[in-house]
Motif scaffolding. Structure first.
Motif, short mmCIF file in Angstrom:
data_model
loop_
_atom_site.label_atom_id
_atom_site.label_comp_id
_atom_site.label_asym_id
_atom_site.label_seq_id
_atom_site.Cartn_x
_atom_site.Cartn_y
_atom_site.Cartn_z
N LEU A 182 -0.98 31.77 75.88
CA LEU A 182 0.26 31.33 76.52
C LEU A 182 1.47 31.96 75.84
CD1 LEU A 182 -0.48 27.52 77.08
CD2 LEU A 182 -0.66 29.39 78.73
N ASP A 183 1.44 32.08 74.52
CA ASP A 183 2.54 32.73 73.79
C ASP A 183 2.69 34.18 74.23
OD1 ASP A 183 3.17 30.44 72.42
OD2 ASP A 183 2.05 30.97 70.62
N LEU A 184 1.56 34.87 74.39
CA LEU A 184 1.61 36.26 74.81
C LEU A 184 2.23 36.38 76.20
CD1 LEU A 184 0.69 39.22 74.17
CD2 LEU A 184 -1.37 38.70 75.49
N TYR A 185 1.85 35.48 77.09
CA TYR A 185 2.37 35.56 78.46
C TYR A 185 3.81 35.09 78.56
CZ TYR A 185 -1.60 37.42 80.88
OH TYR A 185 -2.58 38.28 81.33
N ARG A 186 4.23 34.24 77.67
CA ARG A 186 5.66 33.91 77.64
C ARG A 186 6.48 35.15 77.29
NH1 ARG A 186 8.37 28.71 75.49
NH2 ARG A 186 9.73 29.40 77.18
N GLY A 187 5.93 36.01 76.45
CA GLY A 187 6.61 37.27 76.15
C GLY A 187 6.70 38.15 77.38
N HIS A 188 5.61 38.23 78.15
CA HIS A 188 5.65 39.02 79.39
C HIS A 188 6.67 38.44 80.36
CE1 HIS A 188 2.55 42.01 78.89
NE2 HIS A 188 1.65 41.11 78.51
N LEU A 189 6.67 37.13 80.52
CA LEU A 189 7.59 36.50 81.45
C LEU A 189 9.04 36.71 81.03
CD1 LEU A 189 5.70 33.15 82.13
CD2 LEU A 189 5.84 35.15 83.63
N ALA A 190 9.28 36.81 79.73
CA ALA A 190 10.63 37.08 79.23
C ALA A 190 11.06 38.52 79.55
CB ALA A 190 10.70 36.83 77.73
N ASN A 191 10.08 39.42 79.73
CA ASN A 191 10.41 40.81 80.03
C ASN A 191 10.82 41.02 81.48
OD1 ASN A 191 9.70 41.58 77.43
ND2 ASN A 191 7.62 42.17 77.98
N PHE A 192 10.24 40.24 82.39
CA PHE A 192 10.38 40.56 83.81
C PHE A 192 11.78 40.38 84.39
CE2 PHE A 192 5.74 40.77 84.05
CZ PHE A 192 5.62 41.90 84.86
N PRO A 193 12.61 39.45 83.93
CA PRO A 193 13.96 39.39 84.50
C PRO A 193 14.71 40.72 84.40
CG PRO A 193 13.53 37.37 83.30
CD PRO A 193 12.35 38.28 83.05
N ASP A 194 14.58 41.42 83.29
CA ASP A 194 15.24 42.72 83.15
C ASP A 194 14.61 43.76 84.07
OD1 ASP A 194 17.11 41.87 81.38
OD2 ASP A 194 16.11 42.62 79.59
N ILE A 195 13.28 43.73 84.17
CA ILE A 195 12.59 44.68 85.04
C ILE A 195 13.03 44.46 86.49
CG2 ILE A 195 10.32 45.33 85.95
CD1 ILE A 195 9.15 44.65 83.20
#
Length: 554
Positions: free
Chosen positions: A461-474
């Motif tokens: 879940l921690d790893l995917y929270r990092g991914h989810l934090a990336n997508f707004p900029d993308i």
């Protein structure tokens, strides 16, 4: 008296931190100091934020007057002209600390804190190298703010407004769309030589655009780290042994090397979600629990890297995995990565798309759907993480304590029964004592179990929270391109192809995210249930052993 300015032209805010202002409106300035062509103030509706300095004029009655030789006051207005400067973040302009880096935008200088100093075999750059490498944070591409300047007549302003409306720049130079190089690429300003080996293919799959699969997949193991020293034992660090299957040669890397690689990848790929590294820790870096947790985090990180069709074949990642003890080769690869031209806007030049362009309305609909999905996923990840961490705490402390109390109470009962010296009671006494031991052991099982089944879920879940934090900029890069095409209908034919490239890359990354998510969560939930079944089977076996004792000693 508060400093006032009159609005010359309408401005509509497009990004967080901006405010809309209308012609002839009187706004309050917080300061006359410009931030790269922007002023900060408050509009007549009480909204505070940034607006273009060239769109307002400080009112004459607020400006300090100079007295001329005739004793008359001559107002001397301060000139407000747009600045032309390379991009710097609003946080750095205001003296605020920058956050940890995420993929899809921002400066590439995304080191996630301080671990330990660079050693001699790493800090090999000359002053010239430092200016281009890790010592500074150069912009991803040369960019100047081209805010419309004030004109002497309304006719001149209207002419510039028409010109700007044709292929206008985003007024907010802090926008991710600008920082990532998306705007420069869309406006045709990207220029670089792309070798065949650097080309990235997007193909049309059953569910839309996808990254072309890596034809030669490989795996990579990370061994338990070993503690190393340098400077005659004055400095210690942990070294991780990495062994990729396509070379079967182990290379040793420190955490700071992972951090350097992460920064290079974020710089290189503005619309790819580079997984976040495990967090740093200022103290306790050599404690066993921290070392174990970091290694598990790096294994998750590596698994996401080697299964990404684009990241896995990236030259800087391959150099990181394969360059061994040859110090000269390592330094050459490091310098080459830090001087890479295919970053920012030039990254999009490397992408090859399917022959048939995408329907932009369909693209916009998919992006909006993904935004809603990521928002809901992020919210529920928090809920699950809090729940399982609370449950793990109860197992480690509460459940263990309660089972041990029950076991101890049974043991005390057995001790009381032993006061009876009758021979036929001996078997019962031993069985009760064993039952007490069994319950205490079950308490230990509960304490040990969370690290087997709950902790891996929390790590995922921690790893995917990092991914989810990336997508707004993308997503912001892609939406910026769509908006630009809509705002410039006369240029739509010229912009559509470049917007299609950005859209294809974004949707391909979203598709990869979904495929990886399904794979990871399916595997992890299967692992969790298998561990749970094994856990309760172990408890059942222990209690069955205790039950058997009552029959054995009859």
């Amino acid at each position: 008296m508060a400093l006032k300015a009159r609005v010359l032209y309408d401005f509509h805010s497009e990004n967080p931190g901006e405010i809309s202002i209308t012609e002839n409106e009187l706004v309050t300035l917080f300061s006359e100091e410009e931030l790269d062509g922007w002023l900060e103030g408050e509009n007549s509706r009480g909204e505070a934020g940034l607006f273009p300095a060239s769109y307002v004029e400080i009112t004459r009655d607020q400006i300090t007057s100079n007295t001329n030789n005739n004793g008359l006051s001559s107002p001397k207005a301060k000139a407000v002209t747009p600045t032309h400067t390379s991009y710097t973040s609003p946080e750095s302009q205001r003296g605020l600390g920058a956050g940890s880096g995420g993929s899809g935008g921002g400066s590439f200088h995304t080191s996630q804190g301080s671990d330990d100093d660079w050693d001699d075999d790493w800090d090999d750059s000359s002053p010239t190298d430092a200016a281009q490498g890790m010592g500074t944070s150069p912009p991803l591409y040369p960019v100047t703010s081209s805010l419309p300047g004030r004109r002497d007549s309304s006719q001149q302003h209207q002419q510039q407004a028409k010109s700007s409306a044709t292929v206008g720049r985003n007024l907010n130079r802090f926008s991710t769309f600008v920082k990532s190089g998306g705007e420069a690429f869309l406006l045709g300003e990207a220029s670089a030589f792309v070798k065949d080996g650097d080309r990235i293919c997007v193909v049309m799959g059953k569910n839309g655009p996808e990254w072309q699969e890596e034809p030669y997949p490989f795996m990579c193991t990370i061994d338990d780290p070993t503690k190393q020293t340098k400077f005659k034992g004055m400095k210690s660090y942990m070294s991780y042994g990495l062994t990729p299957t396509h070379t079967n040669v182990q290379v040793n890397r420190r955490y700071k090397h992972f951090d350097w690689l992460y920064a290079r990848l974020v710089e290189r790929f503005p619309v790819i979600s580079v997984p976040h590294l495990p967090e740093k820790q200022a103290t306790g870096r050599f404690e066993e629990d921290f070392i174990s947790k970091r290694r598990k985090g790096l294994i998750w990180w590596m698994n996401h890297m080697i299964t990404h069709p684009v990241l896995a074949r990236c030259d800087v990642f391959q150099h990181f995995l394969t360059c061994g003890a040859d110090e000269k080769a390592w330094k050459m690869g490091k310098r080459k990565a830090e001087r890479d031209e295919l970053v920012g806007s030039n990254f999009f030049l490397t992408i090859s798309t399917p022959a048939v362009p995408l329907d932009l309305q369909e693209v916009e609909s998919k992006i909006e759907g993904f935004k809603s999905f990521t928002k809901r996923m992020d919210e529920n990840i928090v809920v699950v993480n809090v729940t399982i961490n609370d449950f793990a705490r109860k197992q480690i402390t509460g459940f263990k304590k309660e089972y041990q109390k029950v076991g101890q109470s049974f043991a005390l009962l057995g001790q009381a029964f032993e006061l009876d010296q009758q021979a036929y009671s001996g078997g019962l006494n031993r069985a009760i004592a064993y039952t007490g031991e069994a319950y205490e052991q079950v308490g230990e099982y509960f304490a040990e179990q969370p690290r087997r089944d709950l902790a891996p879920i929390s790590d995922l879940l921690d790893l995917y929270r990092g991914h989810l934090a990336n997508f707004p900029d993308i997503i912001h890069v892609q939406k910026g391109a769509l908006t630009k095409v809509k705002d410039c209908p006369k240029q739509e034919g010229e912009l559509h192809d470049r917007c299609n490239i950005i859209s294809c890359a974004t949707l391909a990354e979203i598709q990869h995210f979904h495929r990886t998510r399904v794979r990871d969560f399916r595997s992890q939930m299967q692992h969790h249930l298998q561990e749970q079944i094994g856990f309760f089977q172990k408890i059942t076996a222990k209690l069955q052993d205790a039950l058997q004792k009552y029959d054995d000693d009859q």
